[in-house]
Scaffold this motif. Structure first.
Motif, short mmCIF file in Angstrom:
data_model
loop_
_atom_site.label_atom_id
_atom_site.label_comp_id
_atom_site.label_asym_id
_atom_site.label_seq_id
_atom_site.Cartn_x
_atom_site.Cartn_y
_atom_site.Cartn_z
N PHE A 122 5.45 -0.92 7.83
CA PHE A 122 4.37 -0.21 7.02
C PHE A 122 4.72 -0.62 5.42
CE2 PHE A 122 3.11 3.68 4.13
CZ PHE A 122 1.90 3.62 4.43
N ALA A 123 5.71 -0.59 4.88
CA ALA A 123 6.11 -0.91 3.73
C ALA A 123 5.25 -2.45 3.36
CB ALA A 123 7.63 -0.75 3.39
N ARG A 124 5.88 -3.29 4.19
CA ARG A 124 5.26 -4.58 4.15
C ARG A 124 3.63 -4.53 4.16
NH1 ARG A 124 7.15 -9.58 7.98
NH2 ARG A 124 6.37 -11.22 6.56
N TYR A 125 3.11 -3.87 4.77
CA TYR A 125 1.75 -3.93 4.84
C TYR A 125 1.07 -3.48 3.69
CZ TYR A 125 0.67 -5.30 9.68
OH TYR A 125 0.66 -5.98 10.86
N LEU A 126 1.67 -2.30 3.01
CA LEU A 126 1.54 -1.76 1.67
C LEU A 126 1.82 -2.64 0.66
CD1 LEU A 126 0.35 1.11 0.56
CD2 LEU A 126 2.65 1.76 0.37
N PHE A 127 2.99 -3.27 0.58
CA PHE A 127 3.44 -4.18 -0.29
C PHE A 127 2.38 -5.42 -0.69
CE2 PHE A 127 7.76 -4.48 -2.48
CZ PHE A 127 7.24 -4.99 -3.79
N ALA A 128 2.13 -5.92 0.56
CA ALA A 128 1.31 -7.04 0.65
C ALA A 128 -0.17 -6.83 -0.02
CB ALA A 128 1.12 -7.65 2.08
N PHE A 129 -0.58 -5.53 0.37
CA PHE A 129 -1.82 -5.20 -0.13
C PHE A 129 -1.84 -5.17 -1.53
CE2 PHE A 129 -5.13 -1.90 -1.07
CZ PHE A 129 -6.32 -2.52 -0.50
N ALA A 130 -0.96 -4.19 -2.02
CA ALA A 130 -0.92 -3.70 -3.36
C ALA A 130 -0.88 -5.11 -4.30
CB ALA A 130 0.35 -2.86 -3.70
N LEU A 131 0.04 -6.13 -3.91
CA LEU A 131 0.45 -7.36 -4.66
C LEU A 131 -1.03 -8.22 -4.45
CD1 LEU A 131 3.81 -8.22 -3.47
CD2 LEU A 131 3.18 -7.67 -5.74
N ALA A 132 -1.66 -7.96 -3.62
CA ALA A 132 -3.08 -9.01 -3.34
C ALA A 132 -4.07 -8.35 -4.48
CB ALA A 132 -3.52 -9.11 -1.87
N CYS A 133 -3.92 -7.02 -4.21
CA CYS A 133 -4.96 -6.43 -5.26
C CYS A 133 -4.53 -6.72 -6.71
CB CYS A 133 -5.19 -5.02 -5.14
SG CYS A 133 -5.98 -4.86 -3.30
N THR A 134 -3.13 -6.50 -7.10
CA THR A 134 -2.90 -6.83 -8.49
C THR A 134 -3.10 -8.38 -8.84
OG1 THR A 134 -1.17 -5.58 -8.03
CG2 THR A 134 -0.78 -7.00 -9.82
N VAL A 135 -3.13 -9.51 -7.88
CA VAL A 135 -3.42 -10.90 -8.10
C VAL A 135 -4.90 -10.75 -8.51
CG1 VAL A 135 -3.83 -13.05 -7.21
CG2 VAL A 135 -1.65 -11.73 -6.78
N GLY A 136 -5.57 -9.94 -7.67
CA GLY A 136 -7.21 -9.97 -8.12
C GLY A 136 -7.41 -9.53 -9.34
N VAL A 137 -6.74 -8.33 -9.76
CA VAL A 137 -7.04 -7.70 -11.22
C VAL A 137 -6.76 -8.93 -12.20
CG1 VAL A 137 -5.94 -6.18 -12.86
CG2 VAL A 137 -6.73 -5.29 -10.32
N PHE A 138 -5.42 -9.40 -11.97
CA PHE A 138 -4.91 -10.61 -12.95
C PHE A 138 -5.99 -11.75 -13.12
CE2 PHE A 138 -1.33 -7.91 -13.51
CZ PHE A 138 -1.03 -8.18 -14.62
N TRP A 139 -6.50 -12.26 -12.07
CA TRP A 139 -7.62 -13.18 -11.97
C TRP A 139 -8.64 -12.79 -12.74
CZ3 TRP A 139 -7.80 -17.94 -9.64
CH2 TRP A 139 -8.67 -18.83 -9.82
N GLU A 140 -9.22 -11.33 -12.65
CA GLU A 140 -10.11 -11.06 -13.41
C GLU A 140 -9.89 -11.01 -15.12
OE1 GLU A 140 -13.40 -10.58 -12.56
OE2 GLU A 140 -12.71 -11.21 -10.73
N PHE A 141 -8.59 -10.47 -15.30
CA PHE A 141 -8.14 -10.60 -16.72
C PHE A 141 -8.19 -12.21 -17.29
CE2 PHE A 141 -4.69 -6.94 -16.40
CZ PHE A 141 -5.70 -6.10 -16.07
N ALA A 183 -10.24 -6.94 -2.44
CA ALA A 183 -9.64 -5.92 -1.68
C ALA A 183 -10.02 -6.16 -0.10
CB ALA A 183 -9.71 -4.79 -2.25
N THR A 184 -11.20 -6.28 0.07
CA THR A 184 -11.88 -6.51 1.27
C THR A 184 -11.19 -7.53 2.03
OG1 THR A 184 -13.86 -5.68 0.69
CG2 THR A 184 -13.67 -6.61 2.65
N GLY A 185 -10.90 -8.87 1.35
CA GLY A 185 -10.35 -9.94 1.93
C GLY A 185 -8.64 -9.64 2.44
N ALA A 186 -8.19 -8.66 1.45
CA ALA A 186 -6.87 -8.48 1.56
C ALA A 186 -6.74 -7.57 3.00
CB ALA A 186 -6.04 -7.62 0.47
N THR A 187 -7.57 -6.63 2.98
CA THR A 187 -7.70 -5.63 4.20
C THR A 187 -7.84 -6.49 5.42
OG1 THR A 187 -8.36 -3.86 2.75
CG2 THR A 187 -8.84 -3.50 5.10
N THR A 188 -8.77 -7.28 5.55
CA THR A 188 -9.23 -8.19 6.39
C THR A 188 -7.86 -8.75 7.07
OG1 THR A 188 -11.34 -8.71 5.96
CG2 THR A 188 -10.72 -9.98 7.56
N THR A 189 -7.23 -9.58 6.13
CA THR A 189 -6.21 -10.25 6.53
C THR A 189 -4.88 -9.55 7.04
OG1 THR A 189 -6.53 -11.93 4.87
CG2 THR A 189 -3.90 -11.63 5.80
#
Length: 134
Positions: free
Chosen positions: A67-86, A114-120
Motif C-alpha cells: 500500500f505504501a509503495r502504491y501511495l508513494f509512487a502516486f504522490a511522487l508522480a503527482c509531484t513531478v507533474g506539479v514541478f513540470w507545471e512550475f 494524475a489520471t496517467g499515474a492512477t492508470t499505471t
C-alpha cells in the motif's frame, strides 16, 4: 549489472520516450491537440519509473508495504507533474514562451498527470492480481 543501470534500462525508457515525443511535437501544430495525451503519457511513464525506482531506493527508505509503495509512487508522480507545471510557468515568465494559456489548461494538465499515474498503478495492480498476488 549495477542497480542504477538496471533501473534505467528496465524503467527509464518510459519517461525518456515521452520526453523525446514531446520534443518532437513541441513546435508543431500537433502540440496543443496532443497536450492532454502528453501529460497523461507523462503520468503513465513517470509512475512506471518511480514504481521501479522505489526498489532501487529501498535501502534508504526501508521496506515499504505494498500500500505504501502504491501511495508513494502516486504522490511522487503527482509531484513531478506539479514541478513540470512550475517549469512551464517559469519558461513563460523568463523565456517569454506561451506554454500555459490559462489556469484551466494547467489544471487539465495536472488532472491528466494524475489520471496517467492512477492508470499505471491500476495496471500494475491488475498484473499482480493476474499473477496470483506475486
Amino acid at each position: 549489472m549495477k542497480p542504477l543501470i538496471r533501473l534505467l534500462l528496465h524503467a527509464g525508457w518510459a519517461p525518456l520516450a515521452v520526453l523525446v515525443f514531446h520534443r518532437l511535437i513541441q513546435h508543431t501544430p500537433f502540440r496543443e491537440p496532443l497536450d492532454f495525451v502528453m501529460h497523461y503519457s507523462g503520468g503513465l511513464a513517470i509512475t512506471y519509473f518511480l514504481w521501479h525506482a522505489l526498489d532501487f531506493f529501498g535501502h534508504w527508505l526501508g521496506q515499504l508495504t505494498l500500500f505504501a509503495r502504491y501511495l508513494f509512487a502516486f504522490a511522487l508522480a503527482c509531484t513531478v507533474g506539479v514541478f513540470w507545471e512550475f517549469g512551464e510557468f517559469a519558461s513563460d515568465i523568463f523565456l517569454h514562451t506561451h506554454i500555459q494559456y490559462s489556469i484551466g489548461e494547467t489544471m487539465r494538465d495536472l488532472i491528466a498527470d494524475a489520471t496517467g499515474a492512477t492508470t499505471t498503478l491500476m495496471l500494475l495492480l491488475l498484473g499482480r492480481w493476474l499473477r496470483g498476488g506475486k
